[in-house]
Design an enzyme around this catalytic site. Sequence first.
Site, PDB file in Angstrom:
ATOM      1  N   ASP A  96       0.860  -1.186   0.000  1.00 37.28           N
ATOM      2  CA  ASP A  96       0.000   0.000   0.000  1.00 37.28           C
ATOM      3  C   ASP A  96       0.898   1.237   0.000  1.00 37.28           C
ATOM      4  O   ASP A  96       1.279   1.758   1.045  1.00 37.28           O
ATOM      5  CB  ASP A  96      -0.909  -0.025   1.225  1.00 37.28           C
ATOM      6  CG  ASP A  96      -2.042   0.984   1.123  1.00 37.28           C
ATOM      7  OD1 ASP A  96      -2.089   1.733   0.123  1.00 37.28           O
ATOM      8  OD2 ASP A  96      -2.881   1.032   2.036  1.00 37.28           O
ATOM      9  N   ILE A  97       1.232   1.700  -1.209  1.00 36.14           N
ATOM     10  CA  ILE A  97       2.193   2.794  -1.369  1.00 36.14           C
ATOM     11  C   ILE A  97       1.565   4.027  -2.027  1.00 36.14           C
ATOM     12  O   ILE A  97       2.139   5.108  -1.977  1.00 36.14           O
ATOM     13  CB  ILE A  97       3.420   2.330  -2.170  1.00 36.14           C
ATOM     14  CG1 ILE A  97       3.002   1.796  -3.541  1.00 36.14           C
ATOM     15  CG2 ILE A  97       4.189   1.258  -1.389  1.00 36.14           C
ATOM     16  CD1 ILE A  97       4.147   1.448  -4.461  1.00 36.14           C
ATOM     17  N   LYS A  98       0.433   3.838  -2.705  1.00 35.28           N
ATOM     18  CA  LYS A  98      -0.341   4.936  -3.326  1.00 35.28           C
ATOM     19  C   LYS A  98       0.528   5.906  -4.118  1.00 35.28           C
ATOM     20  O   LYS A  98       0.426   7.127  -3.994  1.00 35.28           O
ATOM     21  CB  LYS A  98      -1.151   5.692  -2.270  1.00 35.28           C
ATOM     22  CG  LYS A  98      -2.222   4.832  -1.587  1.00 35.28           C
ATOM     23  CD  LYS A  98      -3.079   5.645  -0.632  1.00 35.28           C
ATOM     24  CE  LYS A  98      -4.157   4.799  -0.001  1.00 35.28           C
ATOM     25  NZ  LYS A  98      -3.631   3.844   1.008  1.00 35.28           N
ATOM     26  N   ARG A  99       1.344   5.371  -4.998  1.00 25.87           N
ATOM     27  CA  ARG A  99       2.162   6.220  -5.867  1.00 25.87           C
ATOM     28  C   ARG A  99       1.300   6.808  -6.984  1.00 25.87           C
ATOM     29  O   ARG A  99       0.285   6.228  -7.365  1.00 25.87           O
ATOM     30  CB  ARG A  99       3.321   5.425  -6.454  1.00 25.87           C
ATOM     31  CG  ARG A  99       4.303   4.872  -5.418  1.00 25.87           C
ATOM     32  CD  ARG A  99       4.981   5.983  -4.639  1.00 25.87           C
ATOM     33  NE  ARG A  99       6.094   5.489  -3.835  1.00 25.87           N
ATOM     34  CZ  ARG A  99       6.069   5.284  -2.530  1.00 25.87           C
ATOM     35  NH1 ARG A  99       4.962   5.529  -1.852  1.00 25.87           N
ATOM     36  NH2 ARG A  99       7.134   4.843  -1.885  1.00 25.87           N
ATOM     37  N   THR A 124      -0.685  -0.243  -4.653  1.00 27.44           N
ATOM     38  CA  THR A 124      -1.805   0.681  -4.807  1.00 27.44           C
ATOM     39  C   THR A 124      -1.305   1.938  -5.502  1.00 27.44           C
ATOM     40  O   THR A 124      -0.202   2.415  -5.240  1.00 27.44           O
ATOM     41  CB  THR A 124      -2.438   1.046  -3.458  1.00 27.44           C
ATOM     42  OG1 THR A 124      -1.437   1.583  -2.583  1.00 27.44           O
ATOM     43  CG2 THR A 124      -3.076  -0.172  -2.816  1.00 27.44           C
TER      44      THR A 124
END
Length: 291
Positions: A96-99, A124
Amino acid sequence: MVNVDKLYESVAAKGHVCVGLDTAADYVPPSERNKAKNDAEAVLAFNKALVDATFDVSACYKVQIAYYEEMGLAGLNTYAETLKYIRSKNCLIIADIKRGDIADTALRYAKAHFSGDFQADFVTLSPYMGMDSIEPWLKEAQNSGKGAFVLMRTSNPGMKDFEYLDVSDGKRVYHKVGDKMASLAQQYKGKYDYGMFGVVVGCTERDEAAAIRQNYPNLFFLIPGYGTQGGGALDAALLLREGNGGVVNASRSIITAWQKEAGFETADNNFAAAAARNAAVKMRDEIKGAL
């Protein structure tokens, strides 16, 4: 086999639970934290105990990198070692890094999180710079079968600030994200008819759930919002397709379940792990019962 196929099969075998190892140091029992050399060491031992207790009832694990970045270099080592330990159990990982960057920057992120010390099976992504923020990840994923979950309609109250804005033809921003990803899914899909890249769809807005599932049948869903955020088994079940097509994430309600048990004051990692397993099994069975 692409990873979305592996995830589909894991759901079929183990149920829909995705255990979120969003592990802050103060989630660790004090007795364990006090005897560790530092918080990063305490978190790693705690994570390993939880994985040992839940890997047979968890379709996958979601590991939120911010909790590890907070602890500096030692924390990033704990992040890498946590991923390595999950892989040793032959389990799937969502980083879950939401780059959400573009071009060569996105490619470097993809290389960092699809291989090497931070290797995960899925990541993510935020799509709000446009599809050119997604394409470098897809290009890199094609070489390895990796996957991603793109933020579509999230579970936080503030999602309505932007995701719910009307754009055209009665559609909202989140519909446009879904439409783009559904088109991509038609080009890049696995043997169970799901696209290599899925979307994040929270389970906190029940009224829209059935329509979202119907409109995007070929997108695999990462479903947050269960437990602490207020979503329940029926909310999650409405976002599934024929009993599959999604994993339901829960973090605090599983990894801090020990704090609600009698005798928690003297808890150790074994105590916490047993409580986490009970919470994961209960969640799995509730979702199955709601289908």
